[in-house]
Design a protein around this motif. Structure first.
Motif, PDB file in Angstrom:
ATOM      1  N   THR A  11       0.684  -1.200  -0.172  1.00 59.21           N
ATOM      2  CA  THR A  11      -0.063   0.125  -0.241  1.00 59.21           C
ATOM      3  C   THR A  11       0.842   1.092   0.034  1.00 59.21           C
ATOM      4  OG1 THR A  11      -1.632  -1.164   1.101  1.00 59.21           O
ATOM      5  CG2 THR A  11      -1.885   1.075   1.146  1.00 59.21           C
ATOM      6  N   ASN A  15       0.862   4.099  -3.162  1.00 63.07           N
ATOM      7  CA  ASN A  15       0.915   5.299  -2.386  1.00 63.07           C
ATOM      8  C   ASN A  15       1.943   6.388  -3.142  1.00 63.07           C
ATOM      9  OD1 ASN A  15      -1.271   7.284  -1.493  1.00 63.07           O
ATOM     10  ND2 ASN A  15      -0.501   6.956   0.746  1.00 63.07           N
ATOM     11  N   GLU A  82      -1.212  11.545   2.247  1.00 65.84           N
ATOM     12  CA  GLU A  82      -2.796  11.548   2.431  1.00 65.84           C
ATOM     13  C   GLU A  82      -3.251  10.746   1.378  1.00 65.84           C
ATOM     14  OE1 GLU A  82      -4.540  15.175   2.853  1.00 65.84           O
ATOM     15  OE2 GLU A  82      -4.123  15.850   0.915  1.00 65.84           O
ATOM     16  N   ARG A  83      -4.358  10.048   1.472  1.00 65.88           N
ATOM     17  CA  ARG A  83      -4.853   9.436   0.326  1.00 65.88           C
ATOM     18  C   ARG A  83      -5.600  10.304  -0.609  1.00 65.88           C
ATOM     19  NH1 ARG A  83      -8.866   5.146   2.950  1.00 65.88           N
ATOM     20  NH2 ARG A  83      -9.557   5.057   0.791  1.00 65.88           N
ATOM     21  N   ASP A  86      -9.357  11.844  -1.534  1.00 58.95           N
ATOM     22  CA  ASP A  86     -10.037  12.078  -0.277  1.00 58.95           C
ATOM     23  C   ASP A  86      -9.450  12.906   0.579  1.00 58.95           C
ATOM     24  OD1 ASP A  86     -11.693  11.189   1.605  1.00 58.95           O
ATOM     25  OD2 ASP A  86     -10.522   9.497   2.429  1.00 58.95           O
TER      26      ASP A  86
END
Length: 183
Positions: A11, A15, A82-83, A86
């Motif tokens: 992940t 990202n 951060e995502r 979102d």
């Protein structure tokens, strides 16, 4: 436990790479702010360009932890991300100034904000080069340029050479690292 470790690692790699691996946005960049029709007044832009940077902000990590939210601390002090899609400012179209969430240093304006399609707020230039610091970053087999606040050293995001004219740069930033002052 090993599966969880690999899932977290995977992940994180996705990202990190997401912001870095964009198609060339030069041709498709669209201004997301109302700057084209309603730019910031010239005197505001001049004032921001000429405004003194102020004293360097130096705090202990304990002081930063006390002042920042958990998410702000993760991004600003631990260089997290951060995502995508979102976050508060990716789709922000209001006119104003974006400042460092840790120390208030004004760094970017809506006039240089554009829709990069990455899911993070993107700009083609800072207010002034003295407001940001660019640092080579080598992590997970990638070489990128990190963007830090020149006043407090907080991590704001990264800059890539695939942005629109006139600079050809894309400052891909974290919303949580920014405060927005509508003007």
């Amino acid at each position: 436990m090993k599966t969880l470790y690999y899932l977290i690692l995977f992940t994180g790699v996705l990202n990190l790479g997401a912001c870095a691996q964009q198609e060339n946005t030069t041709e498709r960049a669209l201004t997301t702010a109302t700057a084209g029709n309603n730019p910031l007044p010239d005197e505001v832009v001049r004032e921001l360009n000429e405004q003194a940077l102020g004293d360097t902000v130096v705090k202990t990590e304990a002081e930063w932890r006390k002042e920042l939210t958990t998410e702000e601390y993760f991004v600003l002090r631990q260089e997290g991300t951060e995502r995508a899609f979102d976050n508060e400012y990716d789709a922000n179209k209001r006119r104003g100034v974006y400042a460092c969430a840790a120390c208030g240093n004004p760094m970017f304006t809506s006039e240089t904000k554009f829709d990069s399609g990455t899911g993070w707020p993107s700009f083609y230039a800072p207010i002034s080069e003295k407001r940001v610091k660019e640092v080579d970053e080598r992590a997970m087999g990638m070489v990128r340029t990190e963007v830090e606040c020149a006043r407090c050293g907080s991590h704001i995001g990264h800059v890539f050479p695939d942005g629109p004219k006139p600079t050809g740069l894309r400052y891909c930033l974290n919303s949580v690292a920014l405060d927005f002052d509508e003007r």
